[in-house]
Design a protein around this motif. Structure first.
Motif, PDB file in Angstrom:
ATOM      1  N   LYS A   1       0.802  -1.229   0.000  1.00  0.00           N
ATOM      2  CA  LYS A   1       0.000   0.000   0.000  1.00  0.00           C
ATOM      3  C   LYS A   1       0.833   1.277   0.000  1.00  0.00           C
ATOM      4  CE  LYS A   1      -0.778  -0.022   5.061  1.00  0.00           C
ATOM      5  NZ  LYS A   1       0.082  -1.188   5.333  1.00  0.00           N
ATOM      6  N   ASP A   2       2.049   1.223   0.515  1.00  0.00           N
ATOM      7  CA  ASP A   2       2.888   2.428   0.567  1.00  0.00           C
ATOM      8  C   ASP A   2       3.931   2.470  -0.541  1.00  0.00           C
ATOM      9  OD1 ASP A   2       1.589   3.357   2.879  1.00  0.00           O
ATOM     10  OD2 ASP A   2       2.871   2.133   4.165  1.00  0.00           O
ATOM     11  N   GLN A   3       3.889   1.500  -1.451  1.00  0.00           N
ATOM     12  CA  GLN A   3       4.861   1.441  -2.543  1.00  0.00           C
ATOM     13  C   GLN A   3       4.333   2.181  -3.775  1.00  0.00           C
ATOM     14  OE1 GLN A   3       7.995  -0.107  -2.250  1.00  0.00           O
ATOM     15  NE2 GLN A   3       7.350  -0.137  -0.100  1.00  0.00           N
TER      16      GLN A   3
ATOM     17  N   GLU B   1      11.408 -17.182  -1.803  1.00  0.00           N
ATOM     18  CA  GLU B   1      12.229 -16.765  -0.669  1.00  0.00           C
ATOM     19  C   GLU B   1      12.923 -15.448  -0.954  1.00  0.00           C
ATOM     20  OE1 GLU B   1      13.333 -16.611   3.068  1.00  0.00           O
ATOM     21  OE2 GLU B   1      12.009 -18.147   2.232  1.00  0.00           O
ATOM     22  N   VAL B   2      13.400 -15.271  -2.187  1.00  0.00           N
ATOM     23  CA  VAL B   2      14.003 -13.986  -2.563  1.00  0.00           C
ATOM     24  C   VAL B   2      12.956 -12.888  -2.487  1.00  0.00           C
ATOM     25  CG1 VAL B   2      15.083 -12.683  -4.445  1.00  0.00           C
ATOM     26  CG2 VAL B   2      15.747 -15.062  -4.032  1.00  0.00           C
ATOM     27  N   LEU B   3      11.756 -13.175  -2.987  1.00  0.00           N
ATOM     28  CA  LEU B   3      10.667 -12.196  -2.934  1.00  0.00           C
ATOM     29  C   LEU B   3      10.301 -11.880  -1.494  1.00  0.00           C
ATOM     30  CD1 LEU B   3       8.465 -10.522  -4.323  1.00  0.00           C
ATOM     31  CD2 LEU B   3       7.048 -12.591  -4.409  1.00  0.00           C
ATOM     32  N   ARG B   4      10.268 -12.886  -0.637  1.00  0.00           N
ATOM     33  CA  ARG B   4       9.944 -12.669   0.773  1.00  0.00           C
ATOM     34  C   ARG B   4      10.922 -11.673   1.415  1.00  0.00           C
ATOM     35  NH1 ARG B   4       7.806 -16.468   4.500  1.00  0.00           N
ATOM     36  NH2 ARG B   4       8.331 -18.161   3.044  1.00  0.00           N
ATOM     37  N   GLN B   5      12.206 -11.903   1.219  1.00  0.00           N
ATOM     38  CA  GLN B   5      13.212 -11.032   1.828  1.00  0.00           C
ATOM     39  C   GLN B   5      13.136  -9.614   1.267  1.00  0.00           C
ATOM     40  OE1 GLN B   5      14.917 -11.952   4.447  1.00  0.00           O
ATOM     41  NE2 GLN B   5      14.009 -14.011   4.302  1.00  0.00           N
ATOM     42  N   GLU B   6      12.848  -9.498  -0.012  1.00  0.00           N
ATOM     43  CA  GLU B   6      12.714  -8.162  -0.616  1.00  0.00           C
ATOM     44  C   GLU B   6      11.513  -7.429  -0.035  1.00  0.00           C
ATOM     45  OE1 GLU B   6      13.618  -4.925  -3.209  1.00  0.00           O
ATOM     46  OE2 GLU B   6      14.771  -6.615  -2.399  1.00  0.00           O
ATOM     47  N   LEU B   7      10.391  -8.130   0.127  1.00  0.00           N
ATOM     48  CA  LEU B   7       9.205  -7.499   0.693  1.00  0.00           C
ATOM     49  C   LEU B   7       9.413  -7.143   2.164  1.00  0.00           C
ATOM     50  CD1 LEU B   7       6.377  -9.669  -0.935  1.00  0.00           C
ATOM     51  CD2 LEU B   7       7.084  -7.346  -1.551  1.00  0.00           C
TER      52      LEU B   7
ATOM     53  N   MET C   1       8.355  -5.578  -7.788  1.00  0.00           N
ATOM     54  CA  MET C   1       9.251  -5.526  -6.630  1.00  0.00           C
ATOM     55  C   MET C   1      10.460  -6.436  -6.844  1.00  0.00           C
ATOM     56  SD  MET C   1       7.703  -3.354  -4.677  1.00  0.00           S
ATOM     57  CE  MET C   1       8.612  -3.530  -3.143  1.00  0.00           C
ATOM     58  N   TYR C   2      10.236  -7.561  -7.485  1.00  0.00           N
ATOM     59  CA  TYR C   2      11.296  -8.544  -7.694  1.00  0.00           C
ATOM     60  C   TYR C   2      12.320  -8.066  -8.719  1.00  0.00           C
ATOM     61  CZ  TYR C   2      13.139 -13.346  -7.815  1.00  0.00           C
ATOM     62  OH  TYR C   2      13.929 -14.461  -7.705  1.00  0.00           O
ATOM     63  N   ILE C   3      11.844  -7.578  -9.855  1.00  0.00           N
ATOM     64  CA  ILE C   3      12.762  -7.206 -10.928  1.00  0.00           C
ATOM     65  C   ILE C   3      13.557  -5.947 -10.583  1.00  0.00           C
ATOM     66  CG2 ILE C   3      11.228  -5.719 -12.275  1.00  0.00           C
ATOM     67  CD1 ILE C   3      13.565  -8.478 -13.641  1.00  0.00           C
ATOM     68  N   ARG C   4      13.060  -5.168  -9.626  1.00  0.00           N
ATOM     69  CA  ARG C   4      13.821  -3.997  -9.182  1.00  0.00           C
ATOM     70  C   ARG C   4      15.167  -4.400  -8.577  1.00  0.00           C
ATOM     71  NH1 ARG C   4       9.273  -0.094  -6.219  1.00  0.00           N
ATOM     72  NH2 ARG C   4       8.232   0.586  -8.152  1.00  0.00           N
ATOM     73  N   ILE C   5      15.264  -5.615  -8.071  1.00  0.00           N
ATOM     74  CA  ILE C   5      16.537  -6.096  -7.527  1.00  0.00           C
ATOM     75  C   ILE C   5      17.586  -6.114  -8.633  1.00  0.00           C
ATOM     76  CG2 ILE C   5      17.695  -8.008  -6.359  1.00  0.00           C
ATOM     77  CD1 ILE C   5      14.932  -8.919  -5.358  1.00  0.00           C
TER      78      ILE C   5
ATOM     79  N   PHE D   1      11.118  -1.547 -18.465  1.00  0.00           N
ATOM     80  CA  PHE D   1       9.658  -1.602 -18.511  1.00  0.00           C
ATOM     81  C   PHE D   1       9.285  -3.049 -18.257  1.00  0.00           C
ATOM     82  CE2 PHE D   1       5.509  -2.064 -20.506  1.00  0.00           C
ATOM     83  CZ  PHE D   1       4.851  -0.907 -20.102  1.00  0.00           C
ATOM     84  N   ASN D   2       8.706  -3.346 -17.086  1.00  0.00           N
ATOM     85  CA  ASN D   2       8.459  -4.712 -16.657  1.00  0.00           C
ATOM     86  C   ASN D   2       9.795  -5.466 -16.670  1.00  0.00           C
ATOM     87  OD1 ASN D   2       7.068  -6.969 -15.781  1.00  0.00           O
ATOM     88  ND2 ASN D   2       6.234  -7.488 -17.775  1.00  0.00           N
ATOM     89  N   ASP D   3       9.917  -6.526 -17.481  1.00  0.00           N
ATOM     90  CA  ASP D   3      11.185  -7.259 -17.509  1.00  0.00           C
ATOM     91  C   ASP D   3      11.990  -6.974 -18.772  1.00  0.00           C
ATOM     92  OD1 ASP D   3       9.332  -8.583 -19.131  1.00  0.00           O
ATOM     93  OD2 ASP D   3      10.296 -10.525 -18.875  1.00  0.00           O
ATOM     94  N   ASP D   4      11.633  -5.912 -19.488  1.00  0.00           N
ATOM     95  CA  ASP D   4      12.413  -5.467 -20.651  1.00  0.00           C
ATOM     96  C   ASP D   4      13.435  -4.426 -20.204  1.00  0.00           C
ATOM     97  OD1 ASP D   4      11.146  -7.060 -22.510  1.00  0.00           O
ATOM     98  OD2 ASP D   4       9.602  -5.567 -22.933  1.00  0.00           O
ATOM     99  N   PHE D   5      14.659  -4.580 -20.674  1.00  0.00           N
ATOM    100  CA  PHE D   5      15.738  -3.669 -20.293  1.00  0.00           C
ATOM    101  C   PHE D   5      16.325  -2.973 -21.517  1.00  0.00           C
ATOM    102  CE2 PHE D   5      15.520  -6.437 -16.656  1.00  0.00           C
ATOM    103  CZ  PHE D   5      15.919  -5.656 -15.585  1.00  0.00           C
TER     104      PHE D   5
END
Length: 508
Positions: free
Chosen positions: A97-99, A155-161, A201-205, A220-224
Motif C-alpha cells: 500500500k505504501d509502494q 524466498e528472494v521475494l519474501r526477503q525483498e518485501l 518488486m522482484y525485478i527492481r533487484i 519496462f516490466n522485464d524489458d531492459f
C-alpha cells in the motif's frame, strides 16, 4: 496457508478486492463466466472469503492452460479460484500500500523507449539543436527475461518485501498462498494484477544492481535497455545483466536480446526519417514512433488497421506480412489491427480471420474477441467464419476460445449438428478448463443433465467449480429443471455455490 490473525484480516479490504478483481481482464483467456455474479454480490463474497481466511481453509492450486506464443512458444496461464484470487489481491494490496508502482501505461512505455535517446543528448551544452551522430552513446542493448513470472523465487521475494515494506506476518501468509497456488517455492500466476505488482518488486533487484554498477539503464516490466559507449561496453553490459538476473534465479532471453547501434535504435523508435541523419534537431522535440492506435481517432485507427491487414496480400511489397514466417513486429501490428477493428465494430477484417487463426495461433484471443464482438451486426458471416475455424484448431487452448465463442454466439441454437463437436470437448482426455467451458456451453442450450454436471463438478478442480455450478443454474430454466431437493443440496454444499445460484438482479 495458515489461518490469518483477525487483526490482519480486519485490515484487508476484501470487498474492494472483489470489485477490483472483477475489472481485471485476462487477455489470454476468455472472460470468466462468474464475473457478473460475484460483482452483484460482492459483500457476500467478501464475507465468505473472510471466513475462509479466519478458519484456514486450504487453498487450491490453479489449473494451468498452455497458451500459444509466437512460433512454437508456450505460455502457462493458470485459472485461479475465486477465493484465492481475492485473497491474493487483498494481501498484496495491503503489503504494497505504501509502494509506488508503475501502471504500465502507453505513456510509461514511451518514456522507457525514449530513455536512451534522452540520455544520449543530455549533455549537449547550451545548444538546443544537435545531429544524431553527436550522441554520447554508440550502442543500445535491448534484452528481456525468459519466463520471468515462472521463476520468481518465493524466498528472494519474501526477503525483498520484508526489506521494502517492513510487513512480516502478511508477507509470510502471502508466500504460503503463492506456494499453495503453484505447488512449489517459485513462480507467480500470470495475468493477475497482484502478480504484476510483486514481479515489479522482484525485478527492481536486478535493475538496482545495474544502476549501482554505473550502467545507464531503463526498464519496462522485464524489458531492459542499456546505453553503451562502444560495442565492447555493450558486451560487458550484457554480462552484467546476466549476472544480476542469475543472482535471483532469472535468465536473460537469447531470442529477444539485441545490440543496436544508437543510430539504428534512434530511427527504429522515433518518427525521424533516416534521410534526416545529418540534419539538426531539438532533442526535446523527438517523439516516439506510433506504438499503438491509442492516439488516433476512430477513422484513423480503422484506416491503420485495414492498411496492416492489406500487407498480408502485398507479396511484392517490402512491408509484406508473411504469416508462415511472421516477425515479432508483424505480430504486434496484427494484434493492434484486430483490437482496433473490434473496438470500432468494423467488419473489414472478417475475410482475414481464418488464415490468421490457422497460421498465427498466438492471435487466437484477438481473433475470437473480434468475431464475438461483430456477431450481433454480422450474424451470418461471423457464424460462417466460426465454423471454418473448427478444422484449423490445433490445441485445447484454441478450442477453449472456440467453445467460448460458440456459447456467446449461440451457435448450438442455430445448428444442432455442432452438438457432437461441443460434446467431444466436454468429454475424453481434454484439458480441464476446456471441459468446463464445454459443459457450460451445453448447459446454456439445455443439452446436458443436472446429474452429469454434478458428476463433473465432483471431479473437477476447485478453481473450475463455478463453470459447472453456473451450468446447473442454466438448467433451472429448462423444460425439465432439476428438482428443488437437488438445488437445495447444491446450495448447501458451499457458500460460493449458494451465491452463484442466486437470481441475477435486473440491470437498469
Amino acid at each position: 496457508m495458515q489461518a490469518l490473525e483477525r487483526g490482519l484480516v480486519d485490515k484487508l479490504k476484501l470487498e474492494k478486492a472483489v470489485l477490483d478483481e472483477v475489472k481485471t481482464r485476462r487477455n489470454l483467456l476468455p472472460p470468466e463466466p462468474w464475473l457478473h455474479a460475484i460483482e452483484q454480490r460482492s459483500s457476500k463474497v467478501a464475507a465468505w472469503v473472510r471466513t475462509r481466511l479466519l478458519s484456514g481453509v486450504p487453498n487450491s492450486a490453479g489449473v494451468v492452460i498452455s497458451a500459444r506464443k509466437m512460433g512454437h512458444g508456450i505460455r502457462p496461464v493458470p485459472v485461479v479460484g475465486i477465493a484465492e484470487r481475492i485473497t491474493y489481491r487483498a494481501l498484496a494490496s495491503h503489503i504494497l500500500k505504501d509502494q509506488t508502482l508503475p501502471t504500465r501505461s502507453p505513456e510509461e512505455y514511451k518514456e522507457f523507449v525514449l530513455g536512451p535517446i534522452s540520455y544520449a543528448f543530455e549533455k549537449v551544452g547550451r545548444r538546443r539543436r544537435v545531429k544524431v551522430g553527436e550522441s554520447r552513446i554508440g550502442y543500445v542493448v535491448e534484452a528481456d527475461i525468459t519466463a520471468f513470472y515462472q521463476y520468481v523465487d518465493h524466498e528472494v521475494l519474501r526477503q525483498e518485501l520484508y526489506m521494502q515494506t517492513g510487513v512480516i506476518t502478511a508477507v509470510d501468509r502471502l508466500m504460503e498462498l503463492l506456494s499453495d497456488l503453484s505447488g512449489r517455492n517459485f513462480g507467480v500466476p500470470q495475468l493477475l494484477d497482484a502478480s504484476d505488482w510483486l514481479s515489479e518488486m522482484y525485478i527492481r533487484i536486478v535493475e538496482r544492481t545495474l544502476l549501482r554498477r554505473g550502467l545507464p539503464t531503463w526498464r519496462f516490466n522485464d524489458d531492459f535497455r542499456i546505453g553503451c559507449k562502444n560495442y565492447r561496453e555493450a558486451l560487458t553490459s550484457l554480462e552484467e545483466l546476466a549476472y544480476a538476473a542469475g543472482d535471483v534465479g532469472l535468465v536473460v532471453g537469447d531470442h529477444k536480446t539485441f545490440t543496436s547501434t544508437f543510430m539504428n535504435y534512434f530511427f527504429a523508435n522515433t518518427a525521424v526519417e533516416v534521410d534526416e541523419a545529418t540534419a539538426e534537431f531539438d532533442p526535446q522535440d523527438v517523439e516516439i514512433a506510433v506504438t499503438d492506435y491509442a492516439d488516433m481517432d476512430e477513422e484513423e485507427s480503422i484506416a491503420a488497421a485495414v492498411t496492416t491487414l492489406g500487407r498480408l496480400d502485398a507479396i511484392f511489397d517490402e512491408n509484406h506480412i508473411d504469416l508462415k514466417n511472421i516477425r515479432r513486429d508483424d505480430l504486434r501490428d496484427l494484434r493492434r489491427a484486430l483490437n482496433a477493428l473490434s473496438r470500432n465494430d468494423d467488419a473489414q477484417g472478417l475475410s482475414n480471420i481464418k488464415r490468421l487463426f490457422q497460421f498465427v495461433p498466438a492471435l487466437t484471443p484477438q481473433v475470437i474477441t473480434y468475431l464475438v464482438r461483430m456477431h450481433p451486426q454480422q450474424p451470418e458471416e461471423t457464424s460462417r467464419v466460426w465454423k471454418s475455424l473448427l478444422v484449423e484448431s490445433a490445441s485445447d487452448w484454441q478450442n477453449l476460445w472456440l467453445v467460448y465463442a460458440c456459447r456467446e454466439m449461440r451457435m448450438l441454437a442455430q445448428n444442432s449438428e455442432l452438438l457432437e463437436w461441443v460434446e467431444a470437448q466436454a468429454h475424453g482426455r481434454r484439458q480441464e478448463a476446456l471441459r468446463a467451458e464445454a459443459h457450460l456451453t451445453l448447459a446454456r442450450e439445455h443439452a446436458v443433465s443436472f446429474v452429469e454436471l454434478d458428476a463433473a463438478l465432483r471431479s473437477a478442480p476447485d478453481a473450475l467449480a463455478p463453470w459447472y455450478v453456473l451450468g446447473m443454474k442454466e438448467l433451472t430454466n429448462s423444460e425439465n429443471p432439476p428438482s428443488e431437493s437437488q438445488i437445495k443440496g447444491l446450495r448447501q454444499s458451499s457458500p460460493l455455490f449458494s451465491i452463484l445460484m442466486e437470481d441475477d438482479e435486473l440491470e437498469a
